[in-house]
Write a protein that holds these residues in place. Structure first.
Motif, mmCIF file in Angstrom:
data_model
loop_
_atom_site.group_PDB
_atom_site.id
_atom_site.type_symbol
_atom_site.label_atom_id
_atom_site.label_comp_id
_atom_site.label_asym_id
_atom_site.label_seq_id
_atom_site.Cartn_x
_atom_site.Cartn_y
_atom_site.Cartn_z
ATOM 1 N N LEU A 111 -0.507 -1.646 6.398
ATOM 2 C CA LEU A 111 -1.669 -2.100 5.620
ATOM 3 C C LEU A 111 -1.613 -1.415 4.258
ATOM 4 C CD1 LEU A 111 -4.602 -2.080 8.227
ATOM 5 C CD2 LEU A 111 -2.796 -3.778 7.854
ATOM 6 N N GLY A 112 -1.970 -2.136 3.210
ATOM 7 C CA GLY A 112 -1.836 -1.593 1.857
ATOM 8 C C GLY A 112 -0.404 -1.738 1.391
ATOM 9 N N SER A 113 -0.137 -1.270 0.180
ATOM 10 C CA SER A 113 1.230 -1.366 -0.331
ATOM 11 C C SER A 113 1.474 -0.341 -1.444
ATOM 12 C CB SER A 113 1.499 -2.761 -0.893
ATOM 13 O OG SER A 113 2.794 -2.784 -1.478
ATOM 14 N N HIS A 114 2.757 0.060 -1.561
ATOM 15 C CA HIS A 114 3.137 0.986 -2.628
ATOM 16 C C HIS A 114 3.380 0.265 -3.950
ATOM 17 C CE1 HIS A 114 6.849 -0.783 -1.261
ATOM 18 N NE2 HIS A 114 7.455 -0.340 -2.342
ATOM 19 N N VAL A 115 3.382 -1.093 -3.929
ATOM 20 C CA VAL A 115 3.916 -1.800 -5.099
ATOM 21 C C VAL A 115 2.957 -1.896 -6.281
ATOM 22 C CG1 VAL A 115 5.541 -3.141 -3.688
ATOM 23 C CG2 VAL A 115 3.337 -4.156 -4.318
ATOM 24 N N HIS A 116 1.661 -1.775 -6.044
ATOM 25 C CA HIS A 116 0.690 -1.834 -7.142
ATOM 26 C C HIS A 116 -0.421 -0.824 -6.911
ATOM 27 C CE1 HIS A 116 2.309 -5.265 -9.240
ATOM 28 N NE2 HIS A 116 2.282 -5.998 -8.154
ATOM 29 N N TRP A 117 -0.951 -0.303 -8.018
ATOM 30 C CA TRP A 117 -2.013 0.694 -7.912
ATOM 31 C C TRP A 117 -3.214 0.165 -7.145
ATOM 32 C CZ3 TRP A 117 -6.902 -0.104 -9.885
ATOM 33 C CH2 TRP A 117 -7.045 -1.186 -10.776
ATOM 34 N N ASP A 118 -3.519 -1.111 -7.331
ATOM 35 C CA ASP A 118 -4.730 -1.637 -6.697
ATOM 36 C C ASP A 118 -4.457 -2.254 -5.323
ATOM 37 O OD1 ASP A 118 -3.339 -3.780 -7.742
ATOM 38 O OD2 ASP A 118 -5.070 -4.723 -8.696
ATOM 39 N N ARG A 119 -3.265 -1.986 -4.781
ATOM 40 C CA ARG A 119 -3.008 -2.420 -3.403
ATOM 41 C C ARG A 119 -2.802 -1.226 -2.476
ATOM 42 N NH1 ARG A 119 1.215 -6.829 -2.323
ATOM 43 N NH2 ARG A 119 0.416 -6.318 -0.258
ATOM 44 N N LYS A 120 -2.877 -0.023 -3.037
ATOM 45 C CA LYS A 120 -2.647 1.168 -2.213
ATOM 46 C C LYS A 120 -3.825 1.375 -1.258
ATOM 47 C CE LYS A 120 0.331 3.507 -5.501
ATOM 48 N NZ LYS A 120 1.399 4.268 -4.864
ATOM 49 N N LEU A 121 -3.535 1.523 0.018
ATOM 50 C CA LEU A 121 -4.600 1.639 1.012
ATOM 51 C C LEU A 121 -5.474 2.862 0.765
ATOM 52 C CD1 LEU A 121 -5.836 0.436 3.611
ATOM 53 C CD2 LEU A 121 -4.374 1.995 4.905
ATOM 54 N N ASP A 122 -4.836 3.995 0.424
ATOM 55 C CA ASP A 122 -5.651 5.204 0.199
ATOM 56 C C ASP A 122 -6.588 5.019 -0.994
ATOM 57 O OD1 ASP A 122 -3.388 5.174 -1.428
ATOM 58 O OD2 ASP A 122 -2.752 7.212 -0.942
ATOM 59 N N ALA A 123 -6.108 4.310 -2.024
ATOM 60 C CA ALA A 123 -6.948 4.069 -3.202
ATOM 61 C C ALA A 123 -8.103 3.129 -2.867
ATOM 62 C CB ALA A 123 -6.105 3.478 -4.325
ATOM 63 N N LEU A 124 -7.829 2.116 -2.044
ATOM 64 C CA LEU A 124 -8.891 1.183 -1.641
ATOM 65 C C LEU A 124 -9.940 1.907 -0.808
ATOM 66 C CD1 LEU A 124 -6.589 -1.831 -0.686
ATOM 67 C CD2 LEU A 124 -8.076 -1.674 -2.702
ATOM 68 N N LEU A 125 -9.461 2.779 0.085
ATOM 69 C CA LEU A 125 -10.396 3.543 0.924
ATOM 70 C C LEU A 125 -11.238 4.473 0.061
ATOM 71 C CD1 LEU A 125 -7.957 4.411 3.842
ATOM 72 C CD2 LEU A 125 -9.992 2.962 4.027
ATOM 73 N N ALA A 126 -10.591 5.119 -0.904
ATOM 74 C CA ALA A 126 -11.322 6.066 -1.761
ATOM 75 C C ALA A 126 -12.411 5.344 -2.540
ATOM 76 C CB ALA A 126 -10.351 6.769 -2.713
ATOM 77 N N GLN A 127 -12.098 4.177 -3.089
ATOM 78 C CA GLN A 127 -13.127 3.451 -3.837
ATOM 79 C C GLN A 127 -14.273 3.032 -2.930
ATOM 80 O OE1 GLN A 127 -12.557 -0.504 -5.334
ATOM 81 N NE2 GLN A 127 -14.397 -0.328 -6.570
#
Ligand code: EPS
Length: 384
Positions: A227-243
């Motif tokens: 789930l999530g992806s390393h390919v784009h800043w706005d697809r990173k799972l940890d970043a989505l969770l943090a927001q």
């Protein structure tokens, strides 16, 4: 894609949420939503409102005969005070009019002043009604649907309180089987000694008309790889969770795994070693320092997200200096009915936000218009 939108003010007639992008065929009842909403009302230190608020739920659209239709699911949650009295009817009337008592002595730490400046309001109520954490009831209703969907692919999400005020829990991390025990704790803490000290801390703050913050931990079990992806800043799972978690009212810090602690370690002691397990024919990490995400991708390990909540800005004994926005005189803020702390409830809201992100990412990865398709695709997506 799974998305949702809430509407409604804290003391208006109701909150609404529309959840879009759920597959058809997901079983859901009003009772499922109500039981999650009642978990959100739990927690020592909540104010009088939680004792009478009923969170009465109506499924307005998107569900027929107990199953989702694939159309938007619309949920209404009535505000008890509005329907059982006429207390807020005049103050919150949508028809043209004016308030008799504008709130002008803004609360430091609250959205009052910044919101009034931004929107050009003269009454803090125009801001506070929507800034209120009451809105999280609508999120929890949406999150119930996300949790139900995740349940079909074996994902379970729970939370527990690890710090209240200055009191820290020392217990081992609970498993999902411990959820009932956590919910039974008046402060939703798995460490009963710490829970007792947390309760004293809340009582002391209450006596002094003060408020308390704290830290909760969300744990996700069975989160699939990828789930999530390393390919784009706005697809990173940890970043989505943090927001998602940072968006919860009064949350000022989010940590994935042992993020802040690990920063002070050497690399050789900072990462989760990888093993191969013959029995399950899968990779295992015995620790969860990275919180279950590497490169912004879920790695199949335990998902761990922590959130720090500041003490509530509304104080029963307002003491911090502030300004009356009309006279510009130095004063203390207006008084509003409030909780001493909402940390235990915030844990349930954080579970909700994590579940909504995981469900959205699972839908992105596995797709499917019906629950059957979604589950079939998830079952076939075996990680190599
Ligand atoms: C809140 C203030 C209190 C809380 C409320 C959030 O509400 P009231 O002013 O009506 O007593 O109880 O939380 C909820 C109602 C809820 O359901 O979580 C605030 O100012 O944010």
């Amino acid at each position: 894609m799974l998305r949702f939108l809430t509407a409604g003010e804290s003391h208006g007639r109701a909150l609404m949420v529309i959840v879009e992008g759920l597959p058809a065929g997901l079983a859901v009842t009003v009772e499922d939503i109500q039981s999650e909403l009642s978990r959100r009302r739990l927690g020592y230190g909540r104010g009088p409102r939680q004792r009478f608020e009923q969170d009465e739920v109506t499924l307005v659209g998107g569900v027929r005969h107990g199953r989702t239709l694939g159309s938007p699911v619309a949920i209404e949650i009535q505000n008890t005070e509005w329907f059982r009295s006429d207390k807020w009817h005049e103050e919150m009337d949508p028809a043209p009019g004016a308030t008799k008592a504008p709130l002008t002595r803004v609360r430091p730490g609250h959205a009052d002043l910044a919101g009034m400046q931004k929107y050009g309001f003269d009454d803090a109520r125009d801001v506070l009604e929507r800034a209120s954490a009451r809105e999280t009831a609508a999120r929890v209703a949406a999150g119930t649907l996300a949790k139900l969907l995740l349940g079909h692919i074996g994902v379970q999400v729970m939370s527990h309180v690890i710090q209240m005020g200055a009191v820290r829990s020392n217990a081992m991390r609970p498993t999902f089987a411990d959820l009932a025990a956590v919910d039974e704790s008046p402060v939703r803490c798995f460490d009963s000694d710490a829970a007792a000290r947390m309760i004293s801390e809340v009582e002391l703050a209450a006596k002094e008309g003060d408020s308390l913050g704290g830290i909760i931990e969300v744990i996700g079990f069975g989160v699939p790889v990828g789930l999530g992806s390393h390919v784009h800043w706005d697809r990173k799972l940890d970043a989505l969770l943090a927001q998602a978690v940072m968006s919860i009212q009064a949350v000022k810090g989010v940590e994935i795994g042992d993020g802040f602690e690990v920063a002070g370690r050497r690399g050789s002691a900072a990462h989760d070693a990888v093993h191969w397990d013959d029995q399950t024919a899968g990779y295992v990490r015995e620790t969860a320092l990275a919180g279950g995400t590497e490169g912004g991708i879920s790695n199949g390990g335990l998902l761990v997200v922590r959130a720090a909540m500041k003490p509530l800005a509304t104080l029963n004994k307002p003491s911090l200096p502030t300004v009356d926005v009309v006279t510009k005189d130095s004063t203390v803020s207006f008084k509003e009915r409030t909780d001493v702390t909402a940390v235990p409830a915030m844990g349930v809201v954080a579970e909700t936000m994590v579940s909504l992100v995981l469900a959205a990412e699972a839908q992105r990865k596995f797709g499917g218009d019906s629950l059957t398709e979604f589950c079939r695709n998830a079952a076939n997506a075996t990680a190599r």
